[in-house]
Design a protein around this motif. Structure first.
Motif, PDB file in Angstrom:
ATOM      1  N   GLN A  61       0.821  -1.209   0.000  1.00  0.00           N
ATOM      2  CA  GLN A  61       0.000   0.000   0.000  1.00  0.00           C
ATOM      3  C   GLN A  61       0.857   1.262   0.000  1.00  0.00           C
ATOM      4  OE1 GLN A  61      -3.390   0.161   2.559  1.00  0.00           O
ATOM      5  NE2 GLN A  61      -3.877  -1.988   2.276  1.00  0.00           N
ATOM      6  N   GLN A  62       1.942   1.240   0.748  1.00  0.00           N
ATOM      7  CA  GLN A  62       2.801   2.411   0.777  1.00  0.00           C
ATOM      8  C   GLN A  62       3.542   2.605  -0.549  1.00  0.00           C
ATOM      9  OE1 GLN A  62       4.910   3.486   4.386  1.00  0.00           O
ATOM     10  NE2 GLN A  62       3.719   1.955   5.537  1.00  0.00           N
ATOM     11  N   MET A  63       3.859   1.511  -1.235  1.00  0.00           N
ATOM     12  CA  MET A  63       4.480   1.626  -2.550  1.00  0.00           C
ATOM     13  C   MET A  63       3.490   2.228  -3.550  1.00  0.00           C
ATOM     14  SD  MET A  63       7.068   1.473  -4.417  1.00  0.00           S
ATOM     15  CE  MET A  63       8.133   0.674  -5.583  1.00  0.00           C
ATOM     16  N   ILE A  64       2.225   1.858  -3.461  1.00  0.00           N
ATOM     17  CA  ILE A  64       1.196   2.438  -4.335  1.00  0.00           C
ATOM     18  C   ILE A  64       1.102   3.943  -4.083  1.00  0.00           C
ATOM     19  CG2 ILE A  64      -1.304   2.515  -4.772  1.00  0.00           C
ATOM     20  CD1 ILE A  64      -1.296  -0.567  -4.280  1.00  0.00           C
ATOM     21  N   ILE A  65       1.096   4.327  -2.816  1.00  0.00           N
ATOM     22  CA  ILE A  65       1.047   5.750  -2.456  1.00  0.00           C
ATOM     23  C   ILE A  65       2.282   6.468  -2.987  1.00  0.00           C
ATOM     24  CG2 ILE A  65       1.149   7.359  -0.496  1.00  0.00           C
ATOM     25  CD1 ILE A  65      -0.599   5.211   1.042  1.00  0.00           C
ATOM     26  N   ASN A  99       3.222 -10.205 -17.239  1.00  0.00           N
ATOM     27  CA  ASN A  99       1.892  -9.678 -17.563  1.00  0.00           C
ATOM     28  C   ASN A  99       0.981  -9.541 -16.349  1.00  0.00           C
ATOM     29  OD1 ASN A  99       2.354  -9.549 -20.431  1.00  0.00           O
ATOM     30  ND2 ASN A  99       2.321 -11.783 -20.378  1.00  0.00           N
ATOM     31  N   GLU A 100       1.469  -9.929 -15.187  1.00  0.00           N
ATOM     32  CA  GLU A 100       0.674  -9.879 -13.964  1.00  0.00           C
ATOM     33  C   GLU A 100       0.796  -8.491 -13.322  1.00  0.00           C
ATOM     34  OE1 GLU A 100       0.255 -12.972 -10.295  1.00  0.00           O
ATOM     35  OE2 GLU A 100       2.277 -12.482 -10.922  1.00  0.00           O
ATOM     36  N   PRO A 101      -0.318  -7.929 -12.844  1.00  0.00           N
ATOM     37  CA  PRO A 101      -0.215  -6.637 -12.154  1.00  0.00           C
ATOM     38  C   PRO A 101       0.679  -6.784 -10.916  1.00  0.00           C
ATOM     39  CG  PRO A 101      -2.514  -7.255 -12.472  1.00  0.00           C
ATOM     40  CD  PRO A 101      -1.689  -8.424 -12.873  1.00  0.00           C
ATOM     41  N   ILE A 102       1.650  -5.901 -10.784  1.00  0.00           N
ATOM     42  CA  ILE A 102       2.618  -6.055  -9.694  1.00  0.00           C
ATOM     43  C   ILE A 102       1.980  -5.872  -8.316  1.00  0.00           C
ATOM     44  CG2 ILE A 102       4.605  -5.444 -11.122  1.00  0.00           C
ATOM     45  CD1 ILE A 102       4.611  -2.679  -9.810  1.00  0.00           C
ATOM     46  N   PHE A 103       0.845  -5.192  -8.261  1.00  0.00           N
ATOM     47  CA  PHE A 103       0.187  -4.992  -6.966  1.00  0.00           C
ATOM     48  C   PHE A 103      -0.942  -5.996  -6.714  1.00  0.00           C
ATOM     49  CE2 PHE A 103       2.099  -0.866  -7.930  1.00  0.00           C
ATOM     50  CZ  PHE A 103       2.935  -0.777  -6.831  1.00  0.00           C
ATOM     51  N   ALA A 104      -1.095  -6.953  -7.620  1.00  0.00           N
ATOM     52  CA  ALA A 104      -2.073  -8.023  -7.418  1.00  0.00           C
ATOM     53  C   ALA A 104      -1.406  -9.369  -7.611  1.00  0.00           C
ATOM     54  CB  ALA A 104      -3.246  -7.857  -8.386  1.00  0.00           C
ATOM     55  N   ALA A 105      -0.082  -9.406  -7.478  1.00  0.00           N
ATOM     56  CA  ALA A 105       0.679 -10.635  -7.729  1.00  0.00           C
ATOM     57  C   ALA A 105       0.419 -11.701  -6.674  1.00  0.00           C
ATOM     58  CB  ALA A 105       2.171 -10.322  -7.813  1.00  0.00           C
ATOM     59  N   PRO A 152      -5.042  -9.956  -3.941  1.00  0.00           N
ATOM     60  CA  PRO A 152      -5.767  -8.942  -4.716  1.00  0.00           C
ATOM     61  C   PRO A 152      -5.255  -7.529  -4.423  1.00  0.00           C
ATOM     62  CG  PRO A 152      -7.307 -10.455  -3.655  1.00  0.00           C
ATOM     63  CD  PRO A 152      -5.936 -10.757  -3.115  1.00  0.00           C
ATOM     64  N   ALA A 153      -5.329  -6.693  -5.453  1.00  0.00           N
ATOM     65  CA  ALA A 153      -4.932  -5.295  -5.273  1.00  0.00           C
ATOM     66  C   ALA A 153      -5.889  -4.640  -4.283  1.00  0.00           C
ATOM     67  CB  ALA A 153      -4.979  -4.564  -6.608  1.00  0.00           C
ATOM     68  N   PRO A 154      -5.366  -3.786  -3.425  1.00  0.00           N
ATOM     69  CA  PRO A 154      -6.252  -3.099  -2.471  1.00  0.00           C
ATOM     70  C   PRO A 154      -7.208  -2.161  -3.205  1.00  0.00           C
ATOM     71  CG  PRO A 154      -4.024  -2.219  -2.355  1.00  0.00           C
ATOM     72  CD  PRO A 154      -3.982  -3.377  -3.298  1.00  0.00           C
ATOM     73  N   VAL A 155      -8.334  -1.890  -2.609  1.00  0.00           N
ATOM     74  CA  VAL A 155      -9.273  -0.933  -3.193  1.00  0.00           C
ATOM     75  C   VAL A 155      -8.893   0.463  -2.712  1.00  0.00           C
ATOM     76  CG1 VAL A 155     -11.162  -2.586  -3.461  1.00  0.00           C
ATOM     77  CG2 VAL A 155     -10.968  -1.269  -1.352  1.00  0.00           C
TER      78      VAL A 155
END
Length: 190
Positions: free
Chosen positions: A18-22, A97-103, A106-109
């Motif tokens: 989550q902090q990497m997404i931010i 091809n995989e989303p790096i935040f859903a590897a 699941p990716a957070p909402v």
């Protein structure tokens, strides 16, 4: 403001999903679905660029979707520190091809990310902003630091420069006053 933005960016633990997404939103101006739609193929470690060509449907879990508009398909430069942090973060991901935040899960909402962001901002005694506010802060910082409106518009993936100009009019007006002061200084020294 710039100092608050720097404090946030430098305080984030980019080993945490989550902090990497931010962090990525703060240093790239990407929309939430664009960040979570990044794959290893999106990242050019050698050239230090990110290519946005798809988004991830984190809400309904239907997979990849096209970006918001044609201009949202773009390649943007990133700094060496961000490139290195992405290298470390993606080290164990095998599928290009995989989303790096859903590897691994699941990716957070966006609500989860906003809650995390609020907690971090509170711990740093910084004013609250939303995740989408990171995009606006990124653009405002770039404009204030002298990056052209056209370059910021392309970086954000706006359909046209008018969108950027109207959204960031307050910053542009402030910069115009600074430019007017420079113009007068030049003319006074003729």
């Amino acid at each position: 403001n710039y100092n608050d933005w720097r404090t946030l960016v430098n305080s984030l633990d980019t080993s945490d999903k989550q902090q990497m997404i931010i962090y990525l939103a703060a240093v790239t101006g990407l929309r939430f679905a664009e960040v979570v739609g990044l794959t290893l193929k999106s990242i050019d470690f050698g050239q230090s660029t990110l290519t946005v060509s798809q988004t991830w449907d984190y809400k309904y879990h239907t997979g990849f979707k096209p970006p918001k508009n044609k201009s949202s398909i773009r390649t943007i430069p990133i700094d060496a520190r961000t490139t290195q942090r992405l290298k470390v973060f993606t080290n164990n991901i095998q599928d290009n091809n995989e989303p790096i935040f859903a590897a691994a899960s699941p990716a957070p909402v966006s609500a989860e990310i906003n809650k995390t962001l609020t907690g971090i901002l509170e711990s740093l005694d910084l004013p609250r902003i939303t995740f989408h506010g990171l995009r606006h802060t990124h653009a405002s910082v770039l404009l204030y630091r002298g990056v052209s409106v056209l370059s910021v518009s392309k970086r954000l993936g706006h359909a046209n420069i008018t969108t950027t100009q109207s959204t960031y009019l307050h910053v542009i007006k402030e910069l115009e006053q600074l430019d007017n002061d420079k113009i007068i200084s030049v003319l006074n020294n003729l």
